[in-house]
Design an enzyme around this catalytic site. Structure first.
Site, PDB file in Angstrom:
ATOM      1  N   HIS A   1       0.658  -1.224  -0.054  1.00  0.00           N
ATOM      2  CA  HIS A   1      -0.020  -0.158  -0.037  1.00  0.00           C
ATOM      3  C   HIS A   1       1.023   1.278  -0.013  1.00  0.00           C
ATOM      4  O   HIS A   1       2.030   1.278   0.075  1.00  0.00           O
ATOM      5  CB  HIS A   1      -0.907  -0.077   1.296  1.00  0.00           C
ATOM      6  CG  HIS A   1      -0.217   0.380   2.475  1.00  0.00           C
ATOM      7  ND1 HIS A   1       0.504  -1.197   3.220  1.00  0.00           N
ATOM      8  CD2 HIS A   1      -0.072   1.040   3.643  1.00  0.00           C
ATOM      9  CE1 HIS A   1       0.923  -0.728   4.346  1.00  0.00           C
ATOM     10  NE2 HIS A   1       0.632   0.522   4.488  1.00  0.00           N
TER      11      HIS A   1
ATOM     12  N   ASP B   1       0.755   5.223   1.911  1.00  0.00           N
ATOM     13  CA  ASP B   1       0.226   5.806   2.996  1.00  0.00           C
ATOM     14  C   ASP B   1      -0.863   6.949   2.725  1.00  0.00           C
ATOM     15  O   ASP B   1      -0.582   7.631   1.837  1.00  0.00           O
ATOM     16  CB  ASP B   1       1.122   6.260   4.086  1.00  0.00           C
ATOM     17  CG  ASP B   1       1.854   5.002   4.678  1.00  0.00           C
ATOM     18  OD1 ASP B   1       1.129   3.894   4.612  1.00  0.00           O
ATOM     19  OD2 ASP B   1       2.960   5.449   5.302  1.00  0.00           O
TER      20      ASP B   1
ATOM     21  N   HIS C   1       4.748  -0.088   0.143  1.00  0.00           N
ATOM     22  CA  HIS C   1       5.350  -0.863   1.415  1.00  0.00           C
ATOM     23  C   HIS C   1       4.362  -1.750   1.825  1.00  0.00           C
ATOM     24  O   HIS C   1       2.962  -1.802   1.593  1.00  0.00           O
ATOM     25  CB  HIS C   1       5.858  -0.015   2.418  1.00  0.00           C
ATOM     26  CG  HIS C   1       4.675   0.970   3.210  1.00  0.00           C
ATOM     27  ND1 HIS C   1       4.299   1.930   2.451  1.00  0.00           N
ATOM     28  CD2 HIS C   1       4.200   0.835   4.269  1.00  0.00           C
ATOM     29  CE1 HIS C   1       3.643   2.609   3.370  1.00  0.00           C
ATOM     30  NE2 HIS C   1       3.384   1.860   4.460  1.00  0.00           N
TER      31      HIS C   1
ATOM     32  N   ARG D   1       6.408   6.056  14.619  1.00  0.00           N
ATOM     33  CA  ARG D   1       6.042   6.582  13.021  1.00  0.00           C
ATOM     34  C   ARG D   1       5.966   8.112  13.301  1.00  0.00           C
ATOM     35  O   ARG D   1       5.103   8.476  13.805  1.00  0.00           O
ATOM     36  CB  ARG D   1       5.126   5.925  12.365  1.00  0.00           C
ATOM     37  CG  ARG D   1       4.928   6.334  11.039  1.00  0.00           C
ATOM     38  CD  ARG D   1       4.052   5.464  10.128  1.00  0.00           C
ATOM     39  NE  ARG D   1       2.745   5.813  10.165  1.00  0.00           N
ATOM     40  CZ  ARG D   1       1.678   5.554   9.556  1.00  0.00           C
ATOM     41  NH1 ARG D   1       1.856   4.484   8.726  1.00  0.00           N
ATOM     42  NH2 ARG D   1       0.465   5.815   9.430  1.00  0.00           N
TER      43      ARG D   1
END
Ligand code: SIN
Length: 290
Positions: free
Chosen positions: A119, A121, A266, A281
């Site tokens: 996918h 983000d 990723h 993150r």
């Protein structure tokens, strides 16, 4: 892997080299000899940013970073995404924990368990994330690796016929997966965030074209009958996930890794529930894909 020196002029006109090492034939560079717990000068930042644009993924090993250090470095790239719900954030709304750890039965982080499909983000938003940065705090002994696929290479290696079929078309992306992160719906349920973007986007800094679809969240190509859309998407997913375009990152504690969502996908490999995984993150906001 080979090492390389990217030669650049710093602010005073002196020649400085950024020491790098290629991570894979597909993409990625490790930047060596930079301590991100210290402020980064403008000339060093310019070299890091160029290296990132050239390599899509950059890795800094053996970093000892507080949240403040990580946020300060991420802010050099642009405005940070802030969590309004504050779910899985720390005291800083720009920091989100990605973790399978439960305390008193409650998850401490987002995207907790196991495998995740490829996918990009926030592709379901009008302005998806530009960059995502993970800092490894605890990693499993086996699995929980992050895979990165080069979306420039995916576009550039499509046949002319497929490129023609994609030309000018948009795909709909929807955020309709739950913590399992493996389901792909074909209908948009009420309240599910979604947005349509060009199937092929041009990176604003490099000018290169990248294929912008992904197995986890792209649900349909607009204007095509469902069967044709599904068939074309399945072909594109298989093509972009070709191992020749993929780098698999095996995490070490104290890795700081950053990827460009505009030209990379990723995914994550499976890992055992018995092992702990904790990542910090930070996400940098992006522009509307064109
Ligand atoms: C993510 O998709 O941002 C999480 C990737 C990972 O946990 O490796």
């Amino acid at each position: 892997m080979s090492t390389a020196q990217s030669i650049a002029l710093d602010g005073e006109g002196a020649i400085n080299a950024l020491q790098t090492r290629s991570l894979s034939p597909a993409l990625g560079a490790e930047i060596i000899g930079v301590d991100l717990s210290q402020p980064v000068s403008d000339s060093l930042f310019a070299k890091i940013q160029k290296c990132w644009h050239d390599n899509i993924v950059v890795l800094f090993r053996d970093q000892h970073l507080s949240e403040t250090d990580q946020v300060r470095f991420a802010e050099r790239f642009g405005q940070l995404a802030l969590s309004h719900t504050r779910r899985y954030t720390t005291a800083n709304p720009a920091v989100m924990l990605i973790s399978n750890i439960r305390e008193n039965g409650k998850q401490i982080g987002a995207l907790p368990d196991g495998e995740m499909q490829f996918h990009s983000d926030q592709c379901y938003q009008e302005k998806p994330a530009m960059a995502s940065m993970l800092y490894a705090i605890e990693v499993p002994n086996v699995g929980g690796d992050t895979l990165f696929a080069n979306a420039y290479a995916a576009y550039e290696t499509l046949s002319d016929d497929i490129k023609r079929r994609l030309d000018g078309r948009k795909a709909m992306h929807a955020y309709d997966y739950d913590s399992a992160s493996m389901k792909r719906g074909t209908k948009i349920k009420e309240g599910v965030p979604h947005f349509a973007h060009p199937l092929v986007r041009t990176h604003p800094a490099t000018g290169r074209k990248a294929l912008y679809v992904n197995r986890l969240m792209t649900i349909a190509i607009e204007g095509l009958p469902e069967e044709e859309s599904d068939a074309l998407l399945n072909l594109l997913f298989a093509h972009q996930e070709n191992p020749a375009f993929v780098y698999e990152h095996i995490w070490r504690v104290h890795d700081l890794l950053m990827w460009d969502n505009r030209c990379a996908l990723h995914a994550r490999t499976d890992f055992s529930d018995d092992e702990r995984r904790l990542m910090r993150r930070v996400t940098v906001l992006g522009e509307r894909p064109m």
